[in-house]
Design a protein around this motif. Structure first.
Motif, PDB file in Angstrom:
ATOM      1  N   MET A   1       0.848  -1.175   0.000  1.00 41.45           N
ATOM      2  CA  MET A   1       0.000   0.000   0.000  1.00 41.45           C
ATOM      3  C   MET A   1       0.892   1.235   0.000  1.00 41.45           C
ATOM      4  O   MET A   1       1.831   1.331   0.779  1.00 41.45           O
ATOM      5  CB  MET A   1      -0.902  -0.014   1.233  1.00 41.45           C
ATOM      6  CG  MET A   1      -1.782   1.199   1.340  1.00 41.45           C
ATOM      7  SD  MET A   1      -2.835   1.274   2.794  1.00 41.45           S
ATOM      8  CE  MET A   1      -3.859  -0.147   2.574  1.00 41.45           C
ATOM      9  N   THR A   2       0.551   2.177  -0.844  1.00 45.03           N
ATOM     10  CA  THR A   2       1.335   3.409  -0.911  1.00 45.03           C
ATOM     11  C   THR A   2       0.964   4.319   0.257  1.00 45.03           C
ATOM     12  O   THR A   2      -0.110   4.200   0.843  1.00 45.03           O
ATOM     13  CB  THR A   2       1.063   4.160  -2.234  1.00 45.03           C
ATOM     14  OG1 THR A   2      -0.289   4.606  -2.232  1.00 45.03           O
ATOM     15  CG2 THR A   2       1.330   3.275  -3.448  1.00 45.03           C
ATOM     16  N   ASP A   3       1.884   5.232   0.554  1.00 47.03           N
ATOM     17  CA  ASP A   3       1.634   6.192   1.639  1.00 47.03           C
ATOM     18  C   ASP A   3       0.412   7.048   1.338  1.00 47.03           C
ATOM     19  O   ASP A   3      -0.383   7.344   2.235  1.00 47.03           O
ATOM     20  CB  ASP A   3       2.856   7.082   1.870  1.00 47.03           C
ATOM     21  CG  ASP A   3       3.977   6.354   2.606  1.00 47.03           C
ATOM     22  OD1 ASP A   3       3.713   5.260   3.161  1.00 47.03           O
ATOM     23  OD2 ASP A   3       5.096   6.880   2.632  1.00 47.03           O
ATOM     24  N   ASP A   4       0.246   7.465   0.074  1.00 49.67           N
ATOM     25  CA  ASP A   4      -0.913   8.287  -0.296  1.00 49.67           C
ATOM     26  C   ASP A   4      -2.223   7.542  -0.077  1.00 49.67           C
ATOM     27  O   ASP A   4      -3.186   8.110   0.440  1.00 49.67           O
ATOM     28  CB  ASP A   4      -0.826   8.724  -1.759  1.00 49.67           C
ATOM     29  CG  ASP A   4       0.212   9.807  -1.990  1.00 49.67           C
ATOM     30  OD1 ASP A   4       0.642  10.445  -1.006  1.00 49.67           O
ATOM     31  OD2 ASP A   4       0.596  10.017  -3.160  1.00 49.67           O
ATOM     32  N   LYS A   5      -2.249   6.280  -0.465  1.00 50.46           N
ATOM     33  CA  LYS A   5      -3.465   5.476  -0.302  1.00 50.46           C
ATOM     34  C   LYS A   5      -3.768   5.266   1.182  1.00 50.46           C
ATOM     35  O   LYS A   5      -4.919   5.346   1.608  1.00 50.46           O
ATOM     36  CB  LYS A   5      -3.308   4.131  -1.018  1.00 50.46           C
ATOM     37  CG  LYS A   5      -4.570   3.346  -1.113  1.00 50.46           C
ATOM     38  CD  LYS A   5      -4.387   2.124  -1.986  1.00 50.46           C
ATOM     39  CE  LYS A   5      -5.688   1.377  -2.131  1.00 50.46           C
ATOM     40  NZ  LYS A   5      -5.553   0.229  -3.020  1.00 50.46           N
ATOM     41  N   MET A   6      -2.728   5.000   1.964  1.00 47.35           N
ATOM     42  CA  MET A   6      -2.912   4.804   3.397  1.00 47.35           C
ATOM     43  C   MET A   6      -3.412   6.097   4.054  1.00 47.35           C
ATOM     44  O   MET A   6      -4.346   6.072   4.853  1.00 47.35           O
ATOM     45  CB  MET A   6      -1.617   4.347   4.067  1.00 47.35           C
ATOM     46  CG  MET A   6      -1.784   4.073   5.555  1.00 47.35           C
ATOM     47  SD  MET A   6      -0.352   3.335   6.364  1.00 47.35           S
ATOM     48  CE  MET A   6       0.978   4.374   5.865  1.00 47.35           C
ATOM     49  N   THR A   7      -2.818   7.212   3.693  1.00 44.88           N
ATOM     50  CA  THR A   7      -3.231   8.501   4.252  1.00 44.88           C
ATOM     51  C   THR A   7      -4.681   8.798   3.895  1.00 44.88           C
ATOM     52  O   THR A   7      -5.460   9.237   4.745  1.00 44.88           O
ATOM     53  CB  THR A   7      -2.307   9.635   3.751  1.00 44.88           C
ATOM     54  OG1 THR A   7      -0.971   9.351   4.180  1.00 44.88           O
ATOM     55  CG2 THR A   7      -2.736  10.986   4.290  1.00 44.88           C
ATOM     56  N   LYS A   8      -5.065   8.548   2.662  1.00 47.89           N
ATOM     57  CA  LYS A   8      -6.446   8.784   2.231  1.00 47.89           C
ATOM     58  C   LYS A   8      -7.412   7.893   3.023  1.00 47.89           C
ATOM     59  O   LYS A   8      -8.458   8.346   3.485  1.00 47.89           O
ATOM     60  CB  LYS A   8      -6.589   8.511   0.733  1.00 47.89           C
ATOM     61  CG  LYS A   8      -7.948   8.822   0.193  1.00 47.89           C
ATOM     62  CD  LYS A   8      -8.013   8.610  -1.307  1.00 47.89           C
ATOM     63  CE  LYS A   8      -9.404   8.933  -1.815  1.00 47.89           C
ATOM     64  NZ  LYS A   8      -9.513   8.768  -3.262  1.00 47.89           N
TER      65      LYS A   8
END
Length: 115
Positions: A1-8
């Protein structure tokens, strides 16, 4: 999982939990919020079926459903999100559906999760 996806995903979760706390009660237990979500997905079910869906005991589920209805188990006003109705096919049983307030809140939660 990318950081952007996790943050979202975490932001969405935060908005979801904030909506629950601000719309229902600032100190609502997560189990009661979970019960509300399960009823939203399974309207017209009774205590036993909802307990099975959540993994809760029947007595715990009964208390949670009562709290989400018009009157808390203490006799104080409840959250007013669920309507208790006698099951027309079994007069000894009660089923739960959403009140107009519950439907509005369900839609708010669904909108948060779609963003």
């Amino acid at each position: 999982m990318t950081d952007d996806k996790m943050t979202k995903g975490l932001r969405r979760s935060d908005r979801f939990l904030t909506a629950i706390r601000s719309s229902i009660d600032d100190t609502i237990p997560v189990q009661i919020a979970h019960t509300f979500v399960k009823v939203c997905m399974n309207q017209g079910k009774g205590v036993v079926e909802l307990a099975d869906l959540t993994g809760a005991s029947k007595s715990t589920m009964s208390r949670h459903l009562l709290d989400l209805s018009e009157t808390l188990r203490t006799g104080a006003p409840g959250y007013g999100l669920l309507l208790r109705t006698v099951d027309p096919t079994n007069l000894r049983s009660v089923v739960y559906t959403l009140t107009p307030r519950g439907k509005l809140f369900r839609n708010t939660l669904a909108d948060i999760m779609e963003d």
